[in-house]
Enzyme design. Structure first.
Site, PDB file in Angstrom:
ATOM      1  NE  ARG A  48      -3.932  -2.057   2.001  1.00 39.65           N
ATOM      2  CZ  ARG A  48      -3.634  -3.246   2.517  1.00 39.65           C
ATOM      3  NH1 ARG A  48      -2.526  -3.404   3.209  1.00 39.65           N
ATOM      4  NH2 ARG A  48      -4.432  -4.260   2.358  1.00 39.65           N
ATOM      5  CE  LYS A  87      -0.575  13.399 -14.404  1.00 43.31           C
ATOM      6  NZ  LYS A  87      -0.907  13.606 -15.828  1.00 43.31           N
ATOM      7  CD  GLU A 121       8.356  16.534 -22.842  1.00 45.32           C
ATOM      8  OE1 GLU A 121       7.591  17.372 -22.332  1.00 45.32           O
ATOM      9  OE2 GLU A 121       7.959  15.475 -23.357  1.00 45.32           O
ATOM     10  CE  LYS A 164       5.137  17.233 -14.333  1.00 48.96           C
ATOM     11  NZ  LYS A 164       5.355  15.928 -14.933  1.00 48.96           N
ATOM     12  CD  GLU A 196      -3.876  15.937 -16.061  1.00 51.93           C
ATOM     13  OE1 GLU A 196      -2.974  15.190 -15.660  1.00 51.93           O
ATOM     14  OE2 GLU A 196      -4.208  16.038 -17.233  1.00 51.93           O
ATOM     15  NE  ARG A 230       0.377  16.779 -12.969  1.00 53.67           N
ATOM     16  CZ  ARG A 230       0.972  16.011 -12.089  1.00 53.67           C
ATOM     17  NH1 ARG A 230       0.573  15.990 -10.843  1.00 53.67           N
ATOM     18  NH2 ARG A 230       1.990  15.249 -12.441  1.00 53.67           N
ATOM     19  CG  ASN A 239      -1.921  17.218 -21.267  1.00 56.56           C
ATOM     20  OD1 ASN A 239      -1.011  16.409 -21.116  1.00 56.56           O
ATOM     21  ND2 ASN A 239      -3.071  17.130 -20.645  1.00 56.56           N
ATOM     22  CG  HIS A 251       2.597  16.438 -24.193  1.00 57.91           C
ATOM     23  ND1 HIS A 251       3.368  17.578 -24.141  1.00 57.91           N
ATOM     24  CD2 HIS A 251       3.390  15.432 -23.768  1.00 57.91           C
ATOM     25  CE1 HIS A 251       4.575  17.265 -23.688  1.00 57.91           C
ATOM     26  NE2 HIS A 251       4.607  15.958 -23.460  1.00 57.91           N
ATOM     27  CG  HIS A 287       0.449  11.748 -26.162  1.00 56.51           C
ATOM     28  ND1 HIS A 287      -0.201  12.214 -25.031  1.00 56.51           N
ATOM     29  CD2 HIS A 287       1.693  11.415 -25.778  1.00 56.51           C
ATOM     30  CE1 HIS A 287       0.638  12.180 -24.023  1.00 56.51           C
ATOM     31  NE2 HIS A 287       1.792  11.705 -24.438  1.00 56.51           N
ATOM     32  CG  HIS A 343       7.300  11.913 -25.609  1.00 55.68           C
ATOM     33  ND1 HIS A 343       5.938  11.846 -25.776  1.00 55.68           N
ATOM     34  CD2 HIS A 343       7.525  12.851 -24.661  1.00 55.68           C
ATOM     35  CE1 HIS A 343       5.372  12.707 -24.948  1.00 55.68           C
ATOM     36  NE2 HIS A 343       6.312  13.333 -24.262  1.00 55.68           N
TER      37      HIS A 343
END
Ligand SMILES: NC(=O)c1ccc[n+]([C@@H]2O[C@H](COP(=O)([O-])OP(=O)(O)OC[C@H]3O[C@@H](n4cnc5c(N)ncnc54)[C@H](O)[C@@H]3O)[C@@H](O)[C@H]2O)c1
Ligand SMILES: [Zn+2]
Length: 370
Positions: free
Chosen positions: A124, A146, A188, A230, A240, A244, A248, A251, A255, A268
């Site tokens: 946990r 994340k 980035e 960030k 998010e 947040r 993107n 992105h 993506h 990427h």
């Protein structure tokens, strides 16, 4: 470099404080940074490639304060999945890691996401330390908490929020990083600048386009600047719900371009570069962005070097991928669009036809069109 001279960024998402340490030789300070965990059991999770280059030195430093075992796992993107996760869980269990144990992730975003999600779920949740070894991981994936794995239906579909106890980004790790990956991370860094810092964009424009030629001090400064942007956004919105989403930028379209080219043609970062241009084009067409600003964004992206061309990319596949982007929800494409260098907004309901026009413009010989 004396370890004490590195930069330290304080991050406070959801009231829980940790630091991001950035500098050449920062890993030498690990015994001091991890002194609060002295005597605790730990598993260093890395990949064979990264461990062969940096593992021994890092493990030796960690052993000075932790009771350390080592676990090597594949860092291929396709192994960032449920089976890869099970392998990490098995390794942690075999090492006898207890609830007071620590997972230390040494690698790029794949290792960080995989080991981080294992840390979030094993017993946990056990403590996590991130030692990012790619530029992308230093400015992006290791910051913000994340963690997660891919699902056959979508990338990063399964995951958690699990903040690290510390992030240590040693610029010496980047010396062995293939150039294309370094350049990928530079996109980035640029994204962060386009989102929140005209100064960072100007600094990138004044530096060599090839990040392999960035002086160490400059590299350190831009990593800190991007990581700070960030971190500040994540602090305002850890889960998010709002701001947040702005991360993107570049992105959603990026993506989709990665997916439409089978995740093979573009890295990427290169896809994000194209995504930044396409989203700027859409913003311009909607009157959200001035012509001069579109040109400035295009110059900033192109300065980072050539990207594989988009000729032959099927618009239908891009549109399908945008529809499947989990961040878009069912309502259709939500795109983050630039308003000017240093500011962006999330816009819902971007139409198919706008995306098609952007793809045509990107594949054409002259971008931005006059
Ligand atoms: N959690 C987040 O917020 C977040 C954000 C962005 C991206 N990501 C994830 O990050 C992953 C991409 O991460 P990445 O770009 O760091 O790539 P990566 O982890 O795939 O690493 C790229 C390649 O470089 C090698 N490598 C790593 N460090 C090296 C070094 N110092 N020297 C030599 N080789 C080295 C790796 O073995 C790998 O082959 C994706 O899975 C993406 O989903 C997560
Ligand atoms: Zn990214």
């Amino acid at each position: 470099m004396v370890p004490g001279l590195m930069r330290r960024l304080r991050v406070r998402p959801g009231g829980h404080v940790h630091h991001v340490h950035v500098g050449r030789g920062a890993a030498r300070a690990l015994p001091r940074i991890l002194a609060p965990f002295c005597g605790r059991p730990a598993v260093l999770v890395s990949s064979p490639r990264v461990f062969a280059r940096h593992g021994r030195a890092v493990a030796a430093r960690l052993r000075r304060v932790l009771r350390l075992s080592t676990l090597l796992v594949s860092d291929a993107e396709r192994d960032k999945d449920a089976r890869g996760l099970a392998r990490v869980h098995d390794g942690l269990a075999r090492a006898g890691l207890t609830r007071d144990g620590l997972v230390v992730a040494l690698g790029g975003g794949v290792v960080g996401d995989l080991a981080g999600f294992a840390a979030a779920t094993y017993m946990r949740g056990v403590d996590l330390v991130q030692l990012p070894t790619t530029l992308l991981a230093m400015v992006d994936s290791a910051i913000g908490g994340k963690v997660g794995i891919n699902h056959p239906r979508a990338k990063n579909l399964i995951g958690a929020f699990h903040q690290p106890r510390a992030v240590v980004a040693d610029l010496a790790f980047l010396r062995t990083l293939p150039r294309r990956h370094l350049r990928s991370g530079a996109y980035e860094v640029l994204k962060c600048g386009l989102l929140a810092s005209p100064r960072l964009v100007a600094r990138l424009a004044a530096a060599p386009g090839d990040p392999a030629r960035w002086p160490a001090r400059f590299l350190e400064e831009v990593i800190c600047a991007a990581a700070r942007i960030k971190a500040r956004i994540v602090e305002r919105d850890e889960r998010e719900a709002g701001p947040r989403r702005l991360l993107n930028l570049g992105h959603t379209l990026g993506h989709a371009l990665e997916a439409a080219t089978g995740f093979r043609r573009l890295t990427h970062g290169e896809a994000v570069g194209w995504g930044l241009l396409g989203e700027a084009f859409i913003a311009r067409r909607r009157g959200l962005l001035g012509a001069g600003q579109l040109a400035a964004i295009a110059r900033a992206v192109d300065h980072l070097g050539p990207r594989p061309a988009l000729r032959g990319v099927r618009a239908d596949r891009v549109l399908q991928a945008i529809g499947h982007d989990k961040k878009g929800g069912r309502a259709g494409a939500v795109l983050v669009l630039p308003r000017r260098v240093g500011r962006a907004v999330a816009v819902a309901g971007v139409r198919e036809e706008e995306v098609r026009a952007a793809l045509r413009a990107l594949a054409g010989p002259n971008f931005p069109p006059p």
